[in-house]
Design a protein around this motif. Structure first.
Motif, PDB file in Angstrom:
ATOM      1  N   THR A   1     -22.841  -5.397  41.687  1.00 27.49           N
ATOM      2  CA  THR A   1     -23.535  -6.373  41.606  1.00 27.49           C
ATOM      3  C   THR A   1     -22.874  -7.638  42.514  1.00 27.49           C
ATOM      4  O   THR A   1     -24.007  -8.076  43.707  1.00 27.49           O
ATOM      5  N   ASN A   2     -21.557  -7.729  43.221  1.00 21.87           N
ATOM      6  CA  ASN A   2     -20.838  -8.593  43.782  1.00 21.87           C
ATOM      7  C   ASN A   2     -20.461  -8.259  45.100  1.00 21.87           C
ATOM      8  O   ASN A   2     -19.825  -9.020  45.856  1.00 21.87           O
ATOM      9  N   GLY A   3     -20.985  -6.916  45.061  1.00 25.16           N
ATOM     10  CA  GLY A   3     -21.348  -6.612  47.038  1.00 25.16           C
ATOM     11  C   GLY A   3     -19.678  -5.070  47.167  1.00 25.16           C
ATOM     12  O   GLY A   3     -19.708  -4.677  48.439  1.00 25.16           O
ATOM     13  N   THR A   4     -19.383  -5.712  46.140  1.00 28.37           N
ATOM     14  CA  THR A   4     -17.594  -5.056  46.803  1.00 28.37           C
ATOM     15  C   THR A   4     -18.301  -3.414  46.254  1.00 28.37           C
ATOM     16  O   THR A   4     -18.851  -2.956  45.068  1.00 28.37           O
ATOM     17  N   ILE A   5     -17.236  -2.492  46.947  1.00 23.27           N
ATOM     18  CA  ILE A   5     -17.387  -0.646  46.179  1.00 23.27           C
ATOM     19  C   ILE A   5     -16.076   0.036  45.590  1.00 23.27           C
ATOM     20  O   ILE A   5     -14.560  -0.808  46.249  1.00 23.27           O
ATOM     21  N   VAL A   6     -16.222   0.816  44.464  1.00 22.75           N
ATOM     22  CA  VAL A   6     -15.129   0.350  43.778  1.00 22.75           C
ATOM     23  C   VAL A   6     -15.388   2.150  43.605  1.00 22.75           C
ATOM     24  O   VAL A   6     -16.272   2.898  43.502  1.00 22.75           O
ATOM     25  N   ASN A   7     -14.086   3.164  43.246  1.00 23.75           N
ATOM     26  CA  ASN A   7     -13.920   4.186  42.892  1.00 23.75           C
ATOM     27  C   ASN A   7     -13.649   5.005  41.289  1.00 23.75           C
ATOM     28  O   ASN A   7     -12.407   3.662  41.188  1.00 23.75           O
ATOM     29  N   ALA A   8     -14.366   5.440  40.938  1.00 23.58           N
ATOM     30  CA  ALA A   8     -14.385   5.820  39.124  1.00 23.58           C
ATOM     31  C   ALA A   8     -14.198   7.168  38.946  1.00 23.58           C
ATOM     32  O   ALA A   8     -15.252   7.620  39.536  1.00 23.58           O
TER      33      ALA A   8
ATOM     34  N   HIS B   1      -9.957   2.787  37.597  1.00 27.33           N
ATOM     35  CA  HIS B   1     -11.606   2.134  36.674  1.00 27.33           C
ATOM     36  C   HIS B   1     -12.380   3.022  35.338  1.00 27.33           C
ATOM     37  O   HIS B   1     -13.023   3.629  35.466  1.00 27.33           O
ATOM     38  N   SER B   2     -11.059   3.570  35.454  1.00 26.59           N
ATOM     39  CA  SER B   2     -11.981   4.994  34.455  1.00 26.59           C
ATOM     40  C   SER B   2     -12.943   4.304  33.467  1.00 26.59           C
ATOM     41  O   SER B   2     -13.371   5.653  32.981  1.00 26.59           O
ATOM     42  N   ASP B   3     -12.805   2.840  32.745  1.00 30.22           N
ATOM     43  CA  ASP B   3     -14.228   2.932  31.547  1.00 30.22           C
ATOM     44  C   ASP B   3     -15.287   2.390  32.490  1.00 30.22           C
ATOM     45  O   ASP B   3     -15.984   3.760  31.129  1.00 30.22           O
ATOM     46  N   LEU B   4     -14.963   2.230  33.423  1.00 28.48           N
ATOM     47  CA  LEU B   4     -16.850   2.626  34.155  1.00 28.48           C
ATOM     48  C   LEU B   4     -17.242   4.508  34.506  1.00 28.48           C
ATOM     49  O   LEU B   4     -17.955   4.531  34.615  1.00 28.48           O
TER      50      LEU B   4
ATOM     51  N   VAL C   1     -18.562  -2.278  29.093  1.00 29.58           N
ATOM     52  CA  VAL C   1     -17.955  -2.524  30.227  1.00 29.58           C
ATOM     53  C   VAL C   1     -19.048  -2.229  31.275  1.00 29.58           C
ATOM     54  O   VAL C   1     -18.859  -3.105  32.184  1.00 29.58           O
ATOM     55  N   ALA C   2     -20.895  -2.976  30.907  1.00 36.85           N
ATOM     56  CA  ALA C   2     -21.312  -3.850  31.857  1.00 36.85           C
ATOM     57  C   ALA C   2     -21.311  -4.704  31.241  1.00 36.85           C
ATOM     58  O   ALA C   2     -21.183  -5.836  33.136  1.00 36.85           O
ATOM     59  N   LYS C   3     -20.520  -6.129  31.020  1.00 33.50           N
ATOM     60  CA  LYS C   3     -20.355  -7.085  30.923  1.00 33.50           C
ATOM     61  C   LYS C   3     -18.797  -7.257  31.891  1.00 33.50           C
ATOM     62  O   LYS C   3     -18.841  -7.537  32.873  1.00 33.50           O
ATOM     63  N   ARG C   4     -17.722  -6.655  32.155  1.00 33.91           N
ATOM     64  CA  ARG C   4     -16.585  -6.393  33.144  1.00 33.91           C
ATOM     65  C   ARG C   4     -16.883  -6.378  33.981  1.00 33.91           C
ATOM     66  O   ARG C   4     -16.307  -6.909  35.425  1.00 33.91           O
ATOM     67  N   TYR C   5     -18.053  -5.187  34.787  1.00 38.16           N
ATOM     68  CA  TYR C   5     -18.487  -4.960  36.072  1.00 38.16           C
ATOM     69  C   TYR C   5     -19.686  -5.490  37.070  1.00 38.16           C
ATOM     70  O   TYR C   5     -20.001  -5.786  38.185  1.00 38.16           O
ATOM     71  N   ASP C   6     -19.918  -6.580  35.872  1.00 37.44           N
ATOM     72  CA  ASP C   6     -21.669  -7.565  35.904  1.00 37.44           C
ATOM     73  C   ASP C   6     -21.960  -8.310  35.168  1.00 37.44           C
ATOM     74  O   ASP C   6     -22.488  -8.466  34.507  1.00 37.44           O
ATOM     75  N   SER C   7     -20.695  -9.032  35.278  1.00 39.33           N
ATOM     76  CA  SER C   7     -20.284 -10.120  34.434  1.00 39.33           C
ATOM     77  C   SER C   7     -21.445 -11.485  34.159  1.00 39.33           C
ATOM     78  O   SER C   7     -22.099 -11.927  33.234  1.00 39.33           O
TER      79      SER C   7
END
Length: 509
Positions: free
Chosen positions: A201-208, A213-216, A484-490
């Motif tokens: 949601t902050n616009g960054t693109i990550v690979n899990a 980002h194993s938790d995601l 996980v939701a809190k960490r990646y979408d605070s």
């Protein structure tokens, strides 16, 4: 970082596509979120209600339930444009009651992939299916349909463990787990995902994946739409062997024998790991005045004389059936459930016993009688499925890194029961039909509890909006998903601004 400060920061700007213009020459639409998309440089990717392409896209949804009408539809062409769309919408004037929906394939019975008051992000252009021989990974886009994925990958003589109905989209299927023909050897479809590309949601693109980002990565395997928008699935590929595939129709009088053989098959699944079995009941007055029992029997190694189906094959068919040697692409293309109607659905799991199977079959017949009285026999058609859900599926998933569903498969072999109904008339009849279905589901759950046959899992991909699949994963997994939701979408934006589907924030509230 709070949202307001983020939107004014350089990080927000970096999330926009290169060359973004904030001086669009397009006239304003009158809808702040659509105007924000235009100002972000996405005017060529927007469908407005005044355009014929908008109406055509709405009509392409599988069920009438999903054919809602957003202010506009935005169709990003890559992950960067998804980031641009997301940050533009989250930064738009949020006054009024409007929200954001996400569409992958559009094959849903409603409540998850489209919206009336808001904007739909349509991932139709993210439909790649490519294969990397060096890594043995197939990269698959969320907006692709499975029959197209298989056809594209067949050019490299590989396949992935995806959906059986060719019209089903990639994204929703994998985020909910994914039941496939290959579950006896490969587990759920999501167990084959080695990497997710995700726009946050902050616009960054990550690979899990297992290392980053194993938790995601773990949370996305059955955790639904709670963390970001997945823009690519990198899946382990398998050789593209032909299947032995047979669909049978059987008289309802043989239902007790089929229940017996289904239970025996499920309890001995470890002996038949290359076999897949689906049993279904259907009542459709345009075909027959009586309920028909059917089986879908598949061997993924192309073996036509598997001992797993010996007893089932002793039951006579209404019409002769034989195994076809076909590719997964051919099977998927020939297994599409017709859309364009109102749809109802619900699901449960219960212990793998003949008594519970027979009870579920009798409840189907009671439901059919109630529906005849309520809306008329010619106005509906049922399709109730029974699928094996043995503990070995959970064992396979754990060996492959785990998922959110495997927790529910630890105690005893189970049956995945799914009720589906087509309603041909109107929304009022659909609601009546869903009400009867919910009552039947509650009765079946209560009965299974009364005899010690209840199990936890409510399978997300088949659940009605009134059910709680995420809550069925158990307290430990629910806490994990919330973390996980809190960490990646605070800010919790995926819970509030993307409210459709099953949300982890609503579990336990």
């Amino acid at each position: 970082m709070r949202l307001k400060s983020f939107l004014s920061s350089g990080l927000f700007m970096s999330g926009l596509a290169a060359g973004t213009s904030f001086n669009s020459t397009q006239p304003p639409t009158g809808f702040p979120p659509c105007d924000a998309l235009m100002q972000a440089g996405l005017e060529k990717s927007i469908l407005l209600p005044t355009e014929p392409s908008y109406a055509a896209r709405i009509e392409s949804y599988w069920s009438l339930n999903s054919r809602q009408h957003p202010f506009c539809i935005v169709q990003p062409r890559n992950a960067k444009e998804v980031a641009t769309a997301m940050t533009a919408l989250l930064g738009a004037d949020s006054a009024g009651d409007w929200h954001i929906a996400i569409r992958s394939g559009g094959h849903n019975s409603g409540g998850a992939n489209n919206i009336d008051n808001g904007v739909t992000i349509d991932l139709v252009h993210l439909n790649e299916a490519t294969y990397d021989k060096k890594t043995n990974l197939a990269s698959v886009g969320p907006g692709a349909k499975w029959m197209d994925v298989y056809a594209k990958l067949a050019k490299d003589d590989v396949l992935v463990t995806g959906g059986r109905d060719g019209d089903v989209g990639v994204g929703g299927f994998l985020l909910g787990g994914g039941s496939t023909f290959f579950m006896g050897t490969e587990g759920f479809g999501c167990d084959a995902v080695k990497n997710y590309e995700v726009v946050l949601t902050n616009g960054t693109i990550v690979n899990a994946n297992e290392k980053a980002h194993s938790d995601l990565w773990l949370a996305l395997k059955g955790g639904g739409s709670n963390f970001g928008i997945v823009t690519r699935y990198d899946m382990e590929a398998l050789p593209n062997k032909k299947l032995a595939h047979k669909v049978r129709t059987i008289n309802i009088t043989h239902a007790p024998q089929i229940a017996r053989d289904f239970v025996e098959f499920t309890d001995n699944y470890e002996k038949f790991t290359n076999d897949a079995l689906v049993v279904y009941l259907t009542h459709n007055a345009t075909i027959s005045k009586e309920t028909i029992v059917g089986t879908i029997q598949v061997n993924t190694e192309g073996k036509v004389n598997s001992t797993g189906f010996e007893k089932l094959d002793e039951i006579p068919d209404i019409a002769p059936a034989q195994y076809d040697h076909i590719t997964l692409a051919e099977a998927a293309a020939g297994s599409q459930v017709a859309g364009g109607t109102w749809m109802c659905e619900a699901t449960l799991t219960f212990s793998n016993t003949k008594g519970l199977m027979k009870k579920a079959i009798s409840m189907h017949e009671r439901y059919v009688r109630d529906m005849k009285n309520a809306i008329g026999e010619e106005n509906f058609a049922t399709m109730f499925f029974f699928q094996p859900m043995p503990t070995m599926f959970g064992d396979i998933s754990k060996r492959r890194g785990g998922n959110m569903i495997a927790f529910d498969l630890e105690e005893k072999n189970a049956v995945l029961w799914t009720a589906g109904v087509v309603v041909k008339t109107n929304q009022q009849d659909r609601i009546h039909s869903q009400s009867l279905m919910n009552k039947m589901t509650a009765d079946l759950k209560s009965y299974s509890k009364s005899i010690g046959g209840a199990t936890n899992l409510v399978y997300l991909n088949y659940a009605d909006t009134t059910q709680d699949p995420l809550g069925s994963y158990g307290a430990k997994n629910v806490d994990y998903l919330k973390g996980v939701a809190k960490r990646y979408d605070s800010e919790g934006l995926f819970q509030t601004r993307f409210p459709l589907g099953f949300k982890i924030s609503s579990v336990g509230s």
